[in-house]
Design a protein around this motif. Structure first.
Motif, PDB file in Angstrom:
ATOM      1  N   GLU A   4      35.410  59.626  -6.603  1.00 26.40           N
ATOM      2  CA  GLU A   4      35.751  58.251  -6.950  1.00 26.40           C
ATOM      3  C   GLU A   4      34.553  57.525  -7.544  1.00 26.40           C
ATOM      4  O   GLU A   4      34.693  56.730  -8.469  1.00 26.40           O
ATOM      5  N   LEU A   5      33.373  57.788  -7.018  1.00 27.88           N
ATOM      6  CA  LEU A   5      32.156  57.198  -7.569  1.00 27.88           C
ATOM      7  C   LEU A   5      31.896  57.744  -8.969  1.00 27.88           C
ATOM      8  O   LEU A   5      31.595  56.984  -9.890  1.00 27.88           O
ATOM      9  N   VAL A   6      32.056  59.039  -9.150  1.00 28.09           N
ATOM     10  CA  VAL A   6      31.904  59.653 -10.470  1.00 28.09           C
ATOM     11  C   VAL A   6      32.929  59.062 -11.437  1.00 28.09           C
ATOM     12  O   VAL A   6      32.590  58.723 -12.574  1.00 28.09           O
ATOM     13  N   ALA A   7      34.161  58.909 -10.990  1.00 27.87           N
ATOM     14  CA  ALA A   7      35.215  58.342 -11.850  1.00 27.87           C
ATOM     15  C   ALA A   7      34.876  56.913 -12.255  1.00 27.87           C
ATOM     16  O   ALA A   7      35.077  56.524 -13.416  1.00 27.87           O
ATOM     17  N   TYR A   8      34.353  56.124 -11.308  1.00 29.44           N
ATOM     18  CA  TYR A   8      33.988  54.738 -11.622  1.00 29.44           C
ATOM     19  C   TYR A   8      32.893  54.709 -12.682  1.00 29.44           C
ATOM     20  O   TYR A   8      33.010  53.999 -13.689  1.00 29.44           O
ATOM     21  N   ILE A   9      31.843  55.471 -12.475  1.00 29.41           N
ATOM     22  CA  ILE A   9      30.740  55.495 -13.441  1.00 29.41           C
ATOM     23  C   ILE A   9      31.236  56.002 -14.790  1.00 29.41           C
ATOM     24  O   ILE A   9      30.942  55.421 -15.837  1.00 29.41           O
ATOM     25  N   SER A  10      32.043  57.067 -14.758  1.00 29.30           N
ATOM     26  CA  SER A  10      32.555  57.664 -16.002  1.00 29.30           C
ATOM     27  C   SER A  10      33.483  56.726 -16.757  1.00 29.30           C
ATOM     28  O   SER A  10      33.639  56.866 -17.975  1.00 29.30           O
ATOM     29  N   SER A  11      34.096  55.785 -16.066  1.00 32.04           N
ATOM     30  CA  SER A  11      34.977  54.833 -16.759  1.00 32.04           C
ATOM     31  C   SER A  11      34.178  53.836 -17.607  1.00 32.04           C
ATOM     32  O   SER A  11      34.746  53.147 -18.452  1.00 32.04           O
ATOM     33  N   HIS A  12      32.863  53.777 -17.392  1.00 34.50           N
ATOM     34  CA  HIS A  12      32.020  52.842 -18.139  1.00 34.50           C
ATOM     35  C   HIS A  12      31.023  53.523 -19.066  1.00 34.50           C
ATOM     36  O   HIS A  12      30.564  52.923 -20.028  1.00 34.50           O
ATOM     37  N   PHE A 119      19.750  57.289 -15.777  1.00 35.71           N
ATOM     38  CA  PHE A 119      20.430  56.471 -14.772  1.00 35.71           C
ATOM     39  C   PHE A 119      20.071  54.990 -14.909  1.00 35.71           C
ATOM     40  O   PHE A 119      20.852  54.129 -14.534  1.00 35.71           O
ATOM     41  N   GLU A 120      18.886  54.690 -15.439  1.00 32.01           N
ATOM     42  CA  GLU A 120      18.541  53.281 -15.669  1.00 32.01           C
ATOM     43  C   GLU A 120      19.505  52.669 -16.673  1.00 32.01           C
ATOM     44  O   GLU A 120      19.982  51.552 -16.484  1.00 32.01           O
ATOM     45  N   THR A 121      19.785  53.393 -17.739  1.00 31.32           N
ATOM     46  CA  THR A 121      20.730  52.908 -18.752  1.00 31.32           C
ATOM     47  C   THR A 121      22.124  52.783 -18.145  1.00 31.32           C
ATOM     48  O   THR A 121      22.819  51.787 -18.370  1.00 31.32           O
ATOM     49  N   ILE A 122      22.526  53.767 -17.362  1.00 35.76           N
ATOM     50  CA  ILE A 122      23.845  53.737 -16.722  1.00 35.76           C
ATOM     51  C   ILE A 122      23.955  52.506 -15.819  1.00 35.76           C
ATOM     52  O   ILE A 122      24.944  51.767 -15.868  1.00 35.76           O
ATOM     53  N   CYS A 123      22.928  52.259 -15.019  1.00 34.04           N
ATOM     54  CA  CYS A 123      22.956  51.103 -14.108  1.00 34.04           C
ATOM     55  C   CYS A 123      22.961  49.791 -14.882  1.00 34.04           C
ATOM     56  O   CYS A 123      23.630  48.831 -14.483  1.00 34.04           O
ATOM     57  N   ARG A 124      22.239  49.718 -15.987  1.00 31.59           N
ATOM     58  CA  ARG A 124      22.242  48.499 -16.804  1.00 31.59           C
ATOM     59  C   ARG A 124      23.633  48.235 -17.368  1.00 31.59           C
ATOM     60  O   ARG A 124      24.136  47.121 -17.296  1.00 31.59           O
ATOM     61  N   ILE A 125      24.276  49.286 -17.889  1.00 29.48           N
ATOM     62  CA  ILE A 125      25.618  49.130 -18.455  1.00 29.48           C
ATOM     63  C   ILE A 125      26.600  48.675 -17.373  1.00 29.48           C
ATOM     64  O   ILE A 125      27.384  47.747 -17.582  1.00 29.48           O
ATOM     65  N   ILE A 126      26.550  49.306 -16.214  1.00 29.70           N
ATOM     66  CA  ILE A 126      27.453  48.931 -15.125  1.00 29.70           C
ATOM     67  C   ILE A 126      27.141  47.510 -14.650  1.00 29.70           C
ATOM     68  O   ILE A 126      28.054  46.729 -14.361  1.00 29.70           O
ATOM     69  N   GLY A 127      25.871  47.150 -14.603  1.00 24.08           N
ATOM     70  CA  GLY A 127      25.486  45.780 -14.244  1.00 24.08           C
ATOM     71  C   GLY A 127      26.072  44.766 -15.207  1.00 24.08           C
ATOM     72  O   GLY A 127      26.543  43.702 -14.799  1.00 24.08           O
ATOM     73  N   GLU A 128      26.071  45.090 -16.492  1.00 24.15           N
ATOM     74  CA  GLU A 128      26.655  44.196 -17.491  1.00 24.15           C
ATOM     75  C   GLU A 128      28.157  44.062 -17.287  1.00 24.15           C
ATOM     76  O   GLU A 128      28.717  42.966 -17.423  1.00 24.15           O
ATOM     77  N   VAL A 129      28.830  45.167 -16.943  1.00 27.11           N
ATOM     78  CA  VAL A 129      30.271  45.137 -16.686  1.00 27.11           C
ATOM     79  C   VAL A 129      30.569  44.244 -15.482  1.00 27.11           C
ATOM     80  O   VAL A 129      31.477  43.397 -15.513  1.00 27.11           O
TER      81      VAL A 129
END
Length: 192
Positions: A4-12, A119-129
């Motif tokens: 579920e965590l992978v799915a959430y990250i992958s959705s963004h 992962f820094e980029t991933i976290c930034r993108i998710i933070g923006e969402v």
């Protein structure tokens, strides 16, 4: 549940198979009983959470009144205000149900960023969402009537109405329980 965590990250953002494996292997999944306080007022927010199962309520005490700020359910990140800062929290986080959460920390994030810089980029993108969704909710709250806020909640998150006591729902919508009851009665009469 890690999926579920992978799915959430992958959705963004796209995750390679290697990064999916890293997310699963680095997850810290914990269970908490209903009523567990994950963060209380004046504590330092050292952990963030991702709800795999259950409901977490964010609230504060204002003038002696318990004010519900947010209700987090499956598939939602819970990032306390001042997470990673040495500033005492004004908020509480409480499990409204038995919960299964992925628990993160600033130290864990730093290690992940060092080992896997993407992962820094991933976290930034998710933070923006997350920020965009919070801005939408804030705008909706500011420009709609109490009845419209309830109708919107009922349409977008109907599960909350069954899972969370009505006085917390009322507080979340900025209402008294009596006002929420009147709105529900009025809507019921319109439909019936």
């Amino acid at each position: 549940m890690e999926n579920e965590l992978v799915a959430y990250i992958s959705s963004h953002v796209h995750l390679s198979e290697e990064l999916k494996k890293v997310v699963v292997e680095s997850s810290d999944i914990q269970t908490f009983q209903k009523g567990t306080v994950l963060l209380d007022e004046n504590s330092i927010a050292k952990e963030n959470f991702f709800v795999l199962k259950g409901c977490v309520r964010s609230y504060l005490i204002k003038d002696g009144e318990d004010v519900t700020l947010e209700l987090y359910t499956e598939g939602q990140p819970v990032i306390p205000k001042n997470f990673g800062k040495e500033v005492p929290s004004r908020h509480f986080l409480e499990c409204m149900e038995d919960c299964t959460l992925n628990v993160g920390s600033q130290e864990h994030e730093a290690k992940m960023f060092q080992k896997y810089p993407q992962f820094e980029t991933i976290c930034r993108i998710i933070g923006e969402v997350i920020l965009e969704k919070q801005q939408e909710l804030f705008t909706h709250y500011k420009i709609t009537s109490a009845e419209d806020r309830y109708v919107h909640l009922r349409a977008t998150r109907p599960d909350l109405l069954q899972r969370v006591p009505q006085y917390h729902i009322a507080s979340y919508l900025g209402l008294t329980p009596q006002s929420l009851s009147r709105i529900r009665k009025r809507l019921s009469e319109k439909q019936g």
